[in-house]
Design an enzyme around this catalytic site. Structure first.
Site, PDB file in Angstrom:
ATOM      1  CB  SER A 203     -63.323  11.086  16.651  1.00 10.58           C
ATOM      2  OG  SER A 203     -64.645  11.397  17.008  1.00 10.58           O
ATOM      3  CG  ASP A 344     -67.335  17.738  13.244  1.00  8.68           C
ATOM      4  OD1 ASP A 344     -68.376  17.065  13.307  1.00  8.68           O
ATOM      5  OD2 ASP A 344     -66.238  17.318  13.649  1.00  8.68           O
ATOM      6  CG  HIS A 373     -66.716  13.872  13.058  1.00 13.73           C
ATOM      7  ND1 HIS A 373     -66.191  14.658  14.060  1.00 13.73           N
ATOM      8  CD2 HIS A 373     -66.537  12.584  13.455  1.00 13.73           C
ATOM      9  CE1 HIS A 373     -65.730  13.885  15.029  1.00 13.73           C
ATOM     10  NE2 HIS A 373     -65.909  12.611  14.673  1.00 13.73           N
TER      11      HIS A 373
END
Length: 453
Positions: A203, A344, A373
């Site tokens: 991320s 996501d 995600h």
């Protein structure tokens, strides 16, 4: 689940792989003899050494959507799986900041040699070495070969103020600031001068890692990398997030809440630096009952998310434009695997949808059908404990890059020591020294509404 239902939901699909207009060629070892290699394209290496990228991803039947996959990252109990023990070292940076490095495995390990690969990990937004998505990789990657692991070393770079790392200046971290990973790599490279360093980013950490690799080119201290759930175009994805109720009220508020909690834990540091612009903004954030991610970035991150220059930025939009990584893919010069999910809910704009022709020859970009995600949960041996699909392709990639591929030659700048600091030739603003030994750290779940992101 029946095949018909799987077909309706479109769940049984092989990840779609994207490559640039040209694909890099590497040497693949055929035996233990140094000269026994064959030249293959990176595409062919993936076909031979990463079979999981050519197999279907089947989400757990009870987690069929991106929202459910993502929410399970938050509500799932991962405290009894993939336990990892770390040894912590705190690094002091030239500007007075502190970075936390968590090393695993601990103690003497007979199977580990001087040239054993080292996995260097960057975590997500407010995470750390405790996160389940980190441990899902490091537990098998660092297990001894006789236990089915790769037998590698690993170091998790915890950002300033995260995972129990003290905040010693009024500067925080951000998706675009790369000097802290650059600094951490000076120390890691000095500890393991004969070992290949393999990067993994999740991320926000994936965004930082991508930017670092693009900035360094063939001078990177990392020999290869893998990233998951990178947010790429921060401005476009921020606007998409703010355009839906789920995005605004669940994800944006949840991430804003985590950042606010991090700020609260370090309020004494900001009070000790009243002259800093960000310190004047902290009370405004702490007084709000709730805050969205964009509001936090517009009040705090754009001001204190890195060193000056380029910080502060006029607005969060200006920060997002500067910090994005989608435009950096053309400049990566080491083997690089990127994985995103097409559902996501936080990252909906992917560079391969917009400009696939701008991928460098070293990029392998995979997009899965489903996964959310940082989720990618598939059915495990028990219904109550699904497993993360990405463990398989990431471990295959790490093994290929750490053992099978003759990695491209790089030319990082020389290290030097100056008054007890480890520094890089040509830069006096980048350096570190060990501030303290932080003791043992056992990977457990963190805190916050959306821990796990």
């Amino acid at each position: 689940m029946s095949s018909l239902v799987r077909w309706v939901f479109g769940l049984d699909q092989v990840p779609r792989l994207y490559f640039g207009p040209t694909v890099a060629t590497v040497a693949l070892r055929k035996s233990t003899r140094p000269d026994d290699t064959e030249k293959l394209s990176l595409r062919e290496v993936v076909e031979r050494r990463c079979p999981s990228l050519h197999d279907v991803f089947r989400p757990a039947w009870w987690l069929p959507t991106g929202h459910l996959q993502t929410l399970y990252c938050v509500i799932g109990d991962f405290s009894r799986v993939d336990e990892v023990e770390y040894e912590r070292k705190l690094l002091r940076t030239v500007d007075g900041g502190t970075i936390g490095l968590d090393f695993t495995p601990n103690g003497s390990q007979p199977h580990i040699k001087q040239n054993t690969p080292v996995v260097v990990v960057l975590h997500g937004l407010t995470g750390g070495s405790h996160e389940s998505y980190v441990r899902a990789i490091l537990s098998p990657a660092c297990a001894p070969p006789e236990q089915g692991g790769l037998g590698y070393r690993a170091v998790v770079v915890n950002f300033r103020g995260c995972a129990g790392v003290p905040l010693t200046t009024a500067q925080l971290y951000s998706a675009g600031h790369t000097d802290d990973i650059r600094t951490a790599l000076l120390y890691i490279a000095s500890m393991y001068p004969n070992a290949p360093l393999l990067g993994i980013g999740f991320s926000l950490g994936a965004n930082v890692l991508t930017r670092y690799l693009a900035q360094e080119g063939d001078k990177s201290r990392l020999s290869a990398a893998c990233i998951l759930g990178c947010p790429w175009d921060l401005l476009a994805n921020s606007r998409r997030l703010g355009s839906t109720w789920w995005g605004r009220e669940l994800y944006s508020k949840g991430m804003g809440s985590n950042l606010k909690a991090l700020l609260r834990r370090h309020v004494a540091t900001f009070e000790a630096h009243p002259e800093a612009e960000v310190s004047k903004n902290v009370p405004e954030v702490l007084q709000q009952s709730s805050i969205r991610l964009y509001q936090f970035d517009d009040t705090i991150t754009r001001v204190a998310g890195g060193s000056s220059p380029p910080f502060p930025f006029p607005t969060a939009d200006d920060y997002y434009i500067w910090a994005s990584s989608h435009h950096a893919l053309r400049d990566v010069r080491v083997p690089f695997l990127a994985l995103n999910a097409d559902d996501d809910p936080i990252v909906t704009v992917l560079p391969v949808y917009e400009e696939p022709e701008k991928l460098s020859p070293w990029i392998v970009f995979g997009v899965t059908k489903g996964g959310g995600h940082l989720g990618w949960f598939e059915e495990g041996s028990r219904p109550s404990q699904p497993r993360r699909w990405y463990r398989k392709p990431v471990l295959e990639w790490l093994k290929a890059m750490g053992e099978d591929v003759v990695l491209p030659e790089r030319h990082p700048k020389s290290l030097r020591e100056k008054d007890g600091w480890i520094m890089e030739e040509g830069r006096d603003d980048i350096g570190c020294r060990v501030d303290s030994e932080g003791g043992k750290v056992i990977g457990v779940e963190g805190e916050g509404l959306l821990s796990g992101l």
